[in-house]
Design an enzyme around this catalytic site. Sequence first.
Site, PDB file in Angstrom:
ATOM      1  N   ARG A 235     -58.020   4.418 -26.894  1.00 29.03           N
ATOM      2  CA  ARG A 235     -57.209   3.530 -27.716  1.00 29.03           C
ATOM      3  C   ARG A 235     -56.411   4.390 -28.697  1.00 29.03           C
ATOM      4  O   ARG A 235     -56.929   5.383 -29.237  1.00 29.03           O
ATOM      5  CB  ARG A 235     -58.070   2.536 -28.502  1.00 29.03           C
ATOM      6  N   GLU A 264     -48.444   1.049 -29.861  1.00 32.57           N
ATOM      7  CA  GLU A 264     -47.958   0.790 -28.498  1.00 32.57           C
ATOM      8  C   GLU A 264     -47.570  -0.659 -28.240  1.00 32.57           C
ATOM      9  O   GLU A 264     -46.790  -0.945 -27.320  1.00 32.57           O
ATOM     10  CB  GLU A 264     -49.009   1.224 -27.461  1.00 32.57           C
ATOM     11  N   HIS A 296     -50.063   3.321 -21.064  1.00 38.50           N
ATOM     12  CA  HIS A 296     -51.313   2.569 -20.837  1.00 38.50           C
ATOM     13  C   HIS A 296     -51.469   2.250 -19.349  1.00 38.50           C
ATOM     14  O   HIS A 296     -51.571   1.087 -18.939  1.00 38.50           O
ATOM     15  CB  HIS A 296     -51.341   1.286 -21.674  1.00 38.50           C
TER      16      HIS A 296
HETATM   17  P1  NAD Z   1     -68.287   2.056 -22.671  1.00 40.35           P
HETATM   18  O1  NAD Z   1     -68.639   0.964 -23.615  1.00 40.35           O
HETATM   19  O2  NAD Z   1     -68.994   2.131 -21.355  1.00 40.35           O
HETATM   20  O3  NAD Z   1     -68.454   3.473 -23.375  1.00 40.35           O
HETATM   21  C1  NAD Z   1     -68.081   3.723 -24.689  1.00 40.35           C
HETATM   22  C2  NAD Z   1     -69.082   4.732 -25.222  1.00 40.35           C
HETATM   23  O4  NAD Z   1     -68.664   5.093 -26.541  1.00 40.35           O
HETATM   24  C3  NAD Z   1     -70.504   4.173 -25.323  1.00 40.35           C
HETATM   25  O5  NAD Z   1     -71.413   5.038 -24.671  1.00 40.35           O
HETATM   26  C4  NAD Z   1     -70.762   4.096 -26.810  1.00 40.35           C
HETATM   27  O6  NAD Z   1     -72.134   4.349 -27.147  1.00 40.35           O
HETATM   28  C5  NAD Z   1     -69.860   5.205 -27.312  1.00 40.35           C
HETATM   29  N1  NAD Z   1     -69.551   5.106 -28.736  1.00 40.35           N
HETATM   30  C6  NAD Z   1     -69.437   4.017 -29.511  1.00 40.35           C
HETATM   31  N2  NAD Z   1     -69.194   4.349 -30.778  1.00 40.35           N
HETATM   32  C7  NAD Z   1     -69.152   5.708 -30.804  1.00 40.35           C
HETATM   33  C8  NAD Z   1     -68.938   6.656 -31.834  1.00 40.35           C
HETATM   34  N3  NAD Z   1     -68.740   6.270 -33.098  1.00 40.35           N
HETATM   35  N4  NAD Z   1     -68.963   7.974 -31.501  1.00 40.35           N
HETATM   36  C9  NAD Z   1     -69.191   8.374 -30.222  1.00 40.35           C
HETATM   37  N5  NAD Z   1     -69.399   7.505 -29.209  1.00 40.35           N
HETATM   38  C10 NAD Z   1     -69.370   6.186 -29.500  1.00 40.35           C
HETATM   39  O7  NAD Z   1     -66.700   1.938 -22.460  1.00 40.35           O
HETATM   40  P2  NAD Z   1     -65.855   2.568 -21.274  1.00 40.35           P
HETATM   41  O8  NAD Z   1     -65.741   1.583 -20.170  1.00 40.35           O
HETATM   42  O9  NAD Z   1     -66.311   3.938 -20.987  1.00 40.35           O
HETATM   43  O10 NAD Z   1     -64.420   2.605 -21.980  1.00 40.35           O
HETATM   44  C11 NAD Z   1     -64.160   3.482 -23.066  1.00 40.35           C
HETATM   45  C12 NAD Z   1     -62.859   3.051 -23.728  1.00 40.35           C
HETATM   46  O11 NAD Z   1     -61.763   3.298 -22.811  1.00 40.35           O
HETATM   47  C13 NAD Z   1     -62.771   1.538 -24.001  1.00 40.35           C
HETATM   48  O12 NAD Z   1     -63.310   1.245 -25.254  1.00 40.35           O
HETATM   49  C14 NAD Z   1     -61.296   1.256 -23.935  1.00 40.35           C
HETATM   50  O13 NAD Z   1     -60.799   1.298 -25.256  1.00 40.35           O
HETATM   51  C15 NAD Z   1     -60.718   2.416 -23.131  1.00 40.35           C
HETATM   52  N6  NAD Z   1     -60.071   2.018 -21.885  1.00 40.35           N
HETATM   53  C16 NAD Z   1     -58.780   2.403 -21.665  1.00 40.35           C
HETATM   54  C17 NAD Z   1     -58.148   2.072 -20.483  1.00 40.35           C
HETATM   55  C18 NAD Z   1     -56.728   2.517 -20.164  1.00 40.35           C
HETATM   56  O14 NAD Z   1     -56.109   1.977 -19.242  1.00 40.35           O
HETATM   57  N7  NAD Z   1     -56.180   3.499 -20.861  1.00 40.35           N
HETATM   58  C19 NAD Z   1     -58.824   1.305 -19.536  1.00 40.35           C
HETATM   59  C20 NAD Z   1     -60.157   0.929 -19.791  1.00 40.35           C
HETATM   60  C21 NAD Z   1     -60.775   1.286 -20.967  1.00 40.35           C
END
Ligand code: NAD
Length: 340
Positions: A235, A264, A296
Amino acid sequence: MRIAMFSTKPYDRRSFEGAPGASAHEILYFEPRLAPLTAPLANGAEAVCAFVNDDLSAPVLEVLAAGGTRLLLLRCAGFNNVDLAAAQRLGLKVARVPAYSPHAVAEFAIGLMLSLVRGIHRAYQRTRDGNFALEGLLGFDLNGKTVGVLGTGKIGAIVARILAAGFGCRVLASDVHPDPGLQAIGVTYMDPRAIAAQADILTLHCPLTPETHHVVRAETLAIAKPGLLVVNTSRGGLIDTEAAIEALKSGRLGGLAIDVYEQEADLFFEDLSNEILTDDVIARLLTFPNVLVTGHQAFFTAEALGAIAEVTLGNATRFAAGEALGHAEVTASAMVPHKA
Ligand code: NAD
């Protein structure tokens, strides 16, 4: 159930119309983003389907609730754009797609990383202009380099595995829930500041929360190894963009590849090629040869679109049948999401 879908592109419509369970619902496809001005379009729809840049702040949710909406269907994983406390107060359930294709995003992050390290984005432009010179394209091997992975959930874990097992990188990670499977393959967990000080490349995969907002900022960059490369497919708000620009100017930051950007919402998913770019921050970013911006796009694979439509419609069907939404449900206490 009547579902009002906002920010609809032709590819959304195609994937939803072809998904299992589509005929069970009446979907109204709206092109505009969900915002205070467009929220009344959902009047009479029990569910509203929203995407990453839709506005789900309290004033918008109030309009939706007053119009009869009871369910917010996020066709994405992140939920940082939803005022969850307001949703709870208004009796609106929130469901997301916790995992559609973490591989889509992880593979794209690796692609951005390779482009940045080897200047592939620049070579593409050069050769089309008849310039086959290599000067300025000197890269480095990923093998043996130290890569920091912030957030090792579904996406970050795949990235960490590709880097450690595929490229032979030393992977340092940070997560509130360390993954024993990654530790078993040699991934070392440590504090994000310690990671910044050691990493050659930093890739961001944690959600945007108050704790992670601007996790890459002037202080982080000041302690980073000179020439650090940063990749962000999570994000935009994880990076203080102005601080990144200053660090790019000084050379402290050696390169930046972003698929997400703090501001964005006014740019991404639209063709603005015939318009004047009024966002001076992104305009400045686009002047750096060592900056790569995509709009994105990381989620955008056939597999992911199919899964998003199927899971979103499944969430709608379960809600309509009075069933629990399970791990797809997002509640006000879920600001730090747990692994699904
Ligand atoms: P997820 O929930 O499986 O993993 C996120 C991880 O971050 C978790 O393991 C959580 O414990 C950890 N986390 C939370 N707070 C934290 C902190 N303060 N410090 C370190 N780690 C922390 O999510 P995911 O499916 O792996 O997705 C990750 C991110 O990717 C989503 O939150 C979303 O914003 C982004 N995303 C982007 C796209 C894109 O098209 N660019 C698509 C999907 C997801």
